[in-house]
Structures are given as structure tokens and as C-alpha cells.
Design a protein around this motif. Sequence first.
Motif, PDB file in Angstrom:
ATOM      1  N   ARG A 140       0.844  -1.198   0.000  1.00 59.83           N
ATOM      2  CA  ARG A 140       0.000   0.000   0.000  1.00 59.83           C
ATOM      3  C   ARG A 140       0.883   1.253   0.000  1.00 59.83           C
ATOM      4  N   ILE A 141       1.759   1.343  -0.986  1.00 64.46           N
ATOM      5  CA  ILE A 141       2.722   2.439  -1.030  1.00 64.46           C
ATOM      6  C   ILE A 141       2.036   3.802  -1.095  1.00 64.46           C
ATOM      7  N   ALA A 142       1.072   3.923  -1.994  1.00 61.75           N
ATOM      8  CA  ALA A 142       0.395   5.217  -2.153  1.00 61.75           C
ATOM      9  C   ALA A 142      -0.319   5.626  -0.863  1.00 61.75           C
ATOM     10  N   THR A 143      -0.984   4.667  -0.223  1.00 64.45           N
ATOM     11  CA  THR A 143      -1.664   4.976   1.041  1.00 64.45           C
ATOM     12  C   THR A 143      -0.671   5.386   2.115  1.00 64.45           C
ATOM     13  N   LEU A 144       0.491   4.738   2.144  1.00 65.62           N
ATOM     14  CA  LEU A 144       1.521   5.096   3.118  1.00 65.62           C
ATOM     15  C   LEU A 144       1.981   6.532   2.911  1.00 65.62           C
ATOM     16  N   TYR A 145       2.243   6.902   1.672  1.00 61.17           N
ATOM     17  CA  TYR A 145       2.654   8.283   1.380  1.00 61.17           C
ATOM     18  C   TYR A 145       1.541   9.268   1.738  1.00 61.17           C
ATOM     19  N   PHE A 146       0.296   8.894   1.445  1.00 63.12           N
ATOM     20  CA  PHE A 146      -0.814   9.791   1.774  1.00 63.12           C
ATOM     21  C   PHE A 146      -0.920  10.004   3.274  1.00 63.12           C
ATOM     22  N   LEU A 147      -0.858   8.927   4.049  1.00 61.94           N
ATOM     23  CA  LEU A 147      -0.978   9.059   5.502  1.00 61.94           C
ATOM     24  C   LEU A 147       0.154   9.903   6.067  1.00 61.94           C
ATOM     25  N   GLU A 148       1.356   9.740   5.517  1.00 65.39           N
ATOM     26  CA  GLU A 148       2.486  10.534   5.976  1.00 65.39           C
ATOM     27  C   GLU A 148       2.269  12.006   5.649  1.00 65.39           C
ATOM     28  N   HIS A 149       1.879  12.289   4.408  1.00 61.23           N
ATOM     29  CA  HIS A 149       1.652  13.677   3.991  1.00 61.23           C
ATOM     30  C   HIS A 149       0.511  14.302   4.791  1.00 61.23           C
ATOM     31  N   PHE A 150      -0.586  13.563   4.922  1.00 56.69           N
ATOM     32  CA  PHE A 150      -1.744  14.059   5.668  1.00 56.69           C
ATOM     33  C   PHE A 150      -1.374  14.336   7.118  1.00 56.69           C
TER      34      PHE A 150
END
Length: 213
Positions: free
Chosen positions: A80-90
Motif C-alpha cells: 500500500r505504497i500510495a496509502t503510506l505516502y498519503f498518511l504521511e503527507h496528511f
Amino acid sequence: MWPLLRAVGAGALAVAWAVASYFNSASGQPSGWGVALALAPLSLVAVVGLWRMPQRWLAALMALLLLGLLLWMWPLMSQRIATLYFLEHFGVYTLLALLFVRTLLGPGEPLVSQLARRVHGGVLSDKQVRYTRQVTIAWSLFFVAMVAVSACLFVWAPLPVWSAFATLLGGPLIAAMFVAEWLVRLWVFPKEERASFSETVRAWRAQRSDNER
């Protein structure tokens, strides 16, 4: 010369990280390398924070717990790479928004007013107090908008569009915000009443050091 070289090196590293993060998050493909890249900034912050803890045994215990959690979650995160980046950015931009907003709601001074007092020897005019409060509100709205746009793009836009916003545009948008505020400051205040860019950076670093103690 050394501070300049260090700044250039840090800037080059940040650009390289942003570009690599864009390609990793935009692809949406499983990647262990992508997990390592995504977690690198937060891992560095965690290592520095643990290293500064006076209770070494507690720092070592927390490091082991974090490492165990990381190893346990690694297979899921790599899928879930994209979700990981989103959670970090968010999460990062939400914390930045709260950093400014909480000083507007609490009994103390707005964050930018605190920074301005450091620069001006603890004394601010009524005009400076009003202006720094407005700047704090502006930064609060900026980070709230970043969070909202990121969430909307992640849900409704193609993944490469969200990835470009989150990984490539965040830094330039913050820099543009700094420049815009500096230009407004030049217009609003005479030279003797305004802080230079370098003084603002030093005040921010001093404020951050105080918060870490």
C-alpha cells in the motif's frame, strides 16, 4: 562557506527525495524500497528524538518497539505504497496546521507573534501584534488547505496527480508562502520595524529548540 554547502546539500537531498518519492507513490506498485523511502524522513526524526532522550534505557526500549512494529507492518505497507505516502503527507501537514492553530485558540500569543518578539527584543507595536496574528492565521489556513486538497486529490484524482501535489509541490508552495509574506512585510512595515528573512529563520530555530526541551 560551510553553512552554504550544508544548505545546498540539504536542498539537493530534499529534491532527490521528492522526485524519487513521486515515482514510487505515483506507480502504486508494491515496493519495499518505496516503504524505506517514504519512512526515511520520519525515521530520521525518530532517531534524533530518541538520541536526545536522557533516559537511555527508555530510548532503547522505544527503539526496539518501533523496530518491531516496523518489521511487523512492512509487508502490508509495501503493498500500500500510495496509502503510506498519503498518511504521511496528511499527518505531517495536519500537525503543522495544529502547530499554528493551537496558538490562536489558547491563552498565549500566536506563533508568529512569539517569533517576532524574539527578533525585536520582546517588544512589539500594536501594528506588529495585529500583523503577526494575521500571518499566523494565514499559515493556519495554508496548512489546512494543503490537508484538504491532498485528501480530495487522493480520493478523486488520478494517483499521479495526487503524487505530484504531495511530493513535488509541497516544498515550493511553502517557499512561495514565505516569499509572499516577506513581500507583504516589505510593503506594510518600514525597514526598522520588520525582520529580515535570516532573522525569521533564526527565530524559528530558537522556538523549535525551546519546544524540544
